[in-house]
Design a protein around this motif. Sequence first.
Motif, short mmCIF file in Angstrom:
data_model
loop_
_atom_site.label_atom_id
_atom_site.label_comp_id
_atom_site.label_asym_id
_atom_site.label_seq_id
_atom_site.Cartn_x
_atom_site.Cartn_y
_atom_site.Cartn_z
N THR A 318 -6.56 -4.31 -2.41
CA THR A 318 -5.70 -4.69 -3.53
C THR A 318 -6.28 -4.12 -4.83
N VAL A 319 -5.51 -4.23 -5.91
CA VAL A 319 -5.94 -3.77 -7.22
C VAL A 319 -6.09 -4.99 -8.13
N SER A 320 -7.30 -5.20 -8.66
CA SER A 320 -7.57 -6.33 -9.55
C SER A 320 -7.72 -5.82 -10.98
N LEU A 335 -2.67 -6.95 -7.77
CA LEU A 335 -1.49 -6.24 -7.31
C LEU A 335 -1.75 -5.68 -5.91
N PRO A 336 -0.71 -5.54 -5.08
CA PRO A 336 -0.93 -4.95 -3.74
C PRO A 336 -1.32 -3.48 -3.84
N GLY A 337 -2.13 -3.01 -2.90
CA GLY A 337 -2.62 -1.63 -2.96
C GLY A 337 -1.95 -0.69 -1.99
N ASP A 338 -1.03 -1.20 -1.14
CA ASP A 338 -0.45 -0.35 -0.11
C ASP A 338 0.69 0.53 -0.62
N LYS A 339 1.13 0.31 -1.86
CA LYS A 339 2.22 1.11 -2.41
C LYS A 339 2.06 1.21 -3.92
N SER A 340 2.76 2.18 -4.51
CA SER A 340 2.70 2.36 -5.96
C SER A 340 3.27 1.13 -6.65
N PRO A 341 2.70 0.75 -7.81
CA PRO A 341 3.20 -0.43 -8.51
C PRO A 341 4.62 -0.18 -9.03
N SER A 342 5.47 -1.16 -8.88
CA SER A 342 6.85 -1.03 -9.37
C SER A 342 6.88 -1.23 -10.88
N GLN A 343 7.94 -0.75 -11.51
CA GLN A 343 8.10 -0.95 -12.95
C GLN A 343 8.15 -2.44 -13.30
N GLU A 344 8.74 -3.22 -12.42
CA GLU A 344 8.85 -4.65 -12.68
C GLU A 344 7.47 -5.31 -12.68
N LEU A 390 -7.49 3.82 -3.97
CA LEU A 390 -7.87 4.49 -5.21
C LEU A 390 -6.64 5.01 -5.97
N GLY A 391 -5.70 5.59 -5.26
CA GLY A 391 -4.51 6.16 -5.90
C GLY A 391 -3.70 5.11 -6.64
N THR A 392 -3.46 3.98 -5.98
CA THR A 392 -2.70 2.90 -6.62
C THR A 392 -3.43 2.39 -7.86
N ALA A 393 -4.75 2.28 -7.77
CA ALA A 393 -5.54 1.77 -8.90
C ALA A 393 -5.42 2.69 -10.12
N VAL A 394 -5.41 4.00 -9.89
CA VAL A 394 -5.27 4.94 -11.01
C VAL A 394 -3.86 4.83 -11.61
N GLU A 395 -2.85 4.64 -10.76
CA GLU A 395 -1.48 4.44 -11.27
C GLU A 395 -1.41 3.20 -12.17
N VAL A 396 -2.03 2.11 -11.74
CA VAL A 396 -2.03 0.89 -12.55
C VAL A 396 -2.76 1.14 -13.88
#
Length: 875
Positions: A318-320, A335-344, A390-396
Amino acid sequence: MAKQPQPSLGYPLTVTPTNPDTSTPQPEKTPIPPSPPMLPGAPRFPSPNLQQDQNPSPSIKTPNLLSPFNGIKSGSPIPHLSTPPGPPVFTSPVRPAAVPFRTSPATPQPVAFSTGSSLPTSSPPHFSNGSVELQHQVPQATEDSISIEELPCVLFSAHKVLKQKKLANVSSLGFGALISPGREISPGPQITQRDPYRCQNCGAYANLYCKILLGSGQWQCVICRKLNGSDGEYIAPSKEDLRHLPEMSSPMVDYVQTGNKRPGFVPVSDSRMSAPIVLVIDDCLDEPHLQHLQSSLHAFVDSLPPTARIGIILYGRTVSVYDFSEESMASADVLPGDKSPSQESLKALIYGTGVYLSPMHASKEVAHLIFSSLRPYKLNIAEVSRDRCLGTAVEVALGIIQGPSAEMSRGVVKRAGGNSRIIVCAGGPNTYGPGSVPHSFSHPNYPHMEKMALKWMEHLGHEALRHNTVVDILCAGTCPVRVPVLQPLAKASGGVLVLHDDFGEAFGVNLQRASTRASGSQGLLEIRCSDDILITQVVGPGEEAYVDTREAFKIDTSLSIQMLSVEETQSFSLSMEIKGDIKSDCVYFQFAIQYSGIYQADISRVITVRLPTVDSVSAYLESVQDEVAAILIAKRTLLRAKNYSDALDMQATIDERIKDIALKFGSQVPKSKLHRFPEELSLLPEFLFHLRRGPLLGNIVGHEDERSVLRNLFLNASFDLSLRMVAPRCLMHREGGTFEELPAYDLAMQSDTAVVLDHGTDVFIWLGAELAADEGRSAAALAACRTLAEELTELRFPAPRILAFKEGSSQARYFVSRLIPAHKDPPYEQEARFPQLRSLTTEQRTKLKCSFIHFDDPSFCEWIRSLKVVPPEPS
């Protein structure tokens, strides 16, 4: 004008030049209005191919030299565009070498510019201004006094240009320049807060080499030779009266426009650190690594200024995202880490009550609390198999930096000084969520998944760049991080990927230097040359920019490069050829660097260089700067060394390069088939020998990931770091705490001495056995060597490892392998190239000789003679 083909993603592009108009200049009555801002649009010529390093390029399978620096024929795909530091502060007393040995200065030796006319005699201009003559705008003495030393941010491989096309374009030696757009200059350049005067025809800037019609104030462009107006500013009774204008007295000028348009006002209070820094930290570390990381993070926070804004994110499955509004405990939104964060989900996070970016003066204690709360990984799973998003975390992190209003953040209202920065602290590969790869290479679908991950990471890097955010990835530990997957993210955003042995001292230093090294954003580099010169290749951290200036300038033939970031620690290398035999007495080069500074000012730095042209080959060779020529050759060579097999091919091209230079510029030994290497280039072959056997092309570095990281660093590196990465600097400790600089030969390994070897990304301290046996002397020598090593690398990024060991230890092999094995040469050859030996007694010479272990690596003299070339005498 010929229409250019659009480049296809991932493939090389060849551009065929068209000849711009070079007709006789005629007076133009209208003065030049201030130029409008550059707009994106159609490309213009001459554009060499600017390739990203990950693009495929054909390997050279035969040792035949093909063309400019890298063995590519004119008209074939031209490889690459491709970061590191200014010269280190060096305060320890260093004794000069005991020989006529050149010590590789940080900048090449100065050579005065030619004083010849800037107009070719074959096409004299005609004017209708009565008795008013076209004159040099500055006195001859002023132009005579200008040397290349005054322009440390532009280094040419030679200070003169050969007029004959056939000899000037000899590919084995080549001609080019290194430019460091973000390098800090001391003393600084001349500054003016007005719009520059630019040529209406080609877009070049007015400069001190222009000729002036003093009666009308018109000036003649040095690039296209057209006349332009100056709104009467250049009207003067004499040349001397124009010297108060910065562009008329200095080859380098900064045109500065502040954001608030108030003359003389530059906001410097908090702008320097207003761009945020977000730490993205691996949450899957074992306890020993975590302890080192925590120490480095605590020191990092303490080093930041009070105005610095910081964010902290942890990632695993997950992303903290840590909330600085909680002062008594470490609190995070997950936030969950298995997918890109949604705009919402990002909106819910950003518009909520949490504070995710906070200035250090308000949140230092909270940051320390967060770092102290980190816990080691508890599950019994191997490091490489742990889930890391790692990818999701950078997106956040990117979403947090953009903040509530992405539209406003890109405007004038909310404009940070310089680039925002994301610093990833990684201990393993990205194995979960977007951009991830399977835990195991044996996964049946691994090649396809890796290919998709590469594309996704590169796209994320470009997205970060679009939002003026640089992503640096600092890796440490023993777990392979899958460098090929992470490299595109750092590279596309203008950042850097660095490998460390652990999260200790070197990692902590790089964490601090990464956060402070940026000098600007939104950089654009424009290069204009005399019509005789063609730029064939660019290597550096940027991409070709297509800027439409047709409305402003009639025939703008400049090459434009969009810089991924503007930093002191990087450079661009340019390969050049001449289009035909040169008739004029000199050629001109103009570099314009436009960027947004860290104090919210728009800066246009204009650098104009004039090089004399010569017929004499000897005069040309005398002007060659061995260090710059070697680095340009090395960058083009490394560009093609994609893997170990390519590296072997590149070693062969270096051999052929040496033979070709000796054949074209050297002399044949009487009654022999041997050729003597030109004495004017006495240092060049040794630099290339170091390149051939060192960590960049040789087998000193064992893992391909390490070689890949070193290669990417080198391709972007400044001249100073590049030189050290190719040719190590050897300093021997002497009594009294002084150091003597010596050639990097194994003859320096004398048992009663200590030696420091600076090889760019590594600094080695070697203690001889006799010295190590004396505890007092050895402790003093080691302390002096450590102090020297720290001073040599004080400003270097990435900060190198500093390793110390004793003679005969297993680690000493790392030191020995980087020195030329000169002990294999006959005694007379040793003394000629390493005269310090003459100071040794017979007993000491015998002891030194017996200390060497035989191995198959050739010495420098053995290698060059195996190529049927007689080595040059030591300079």
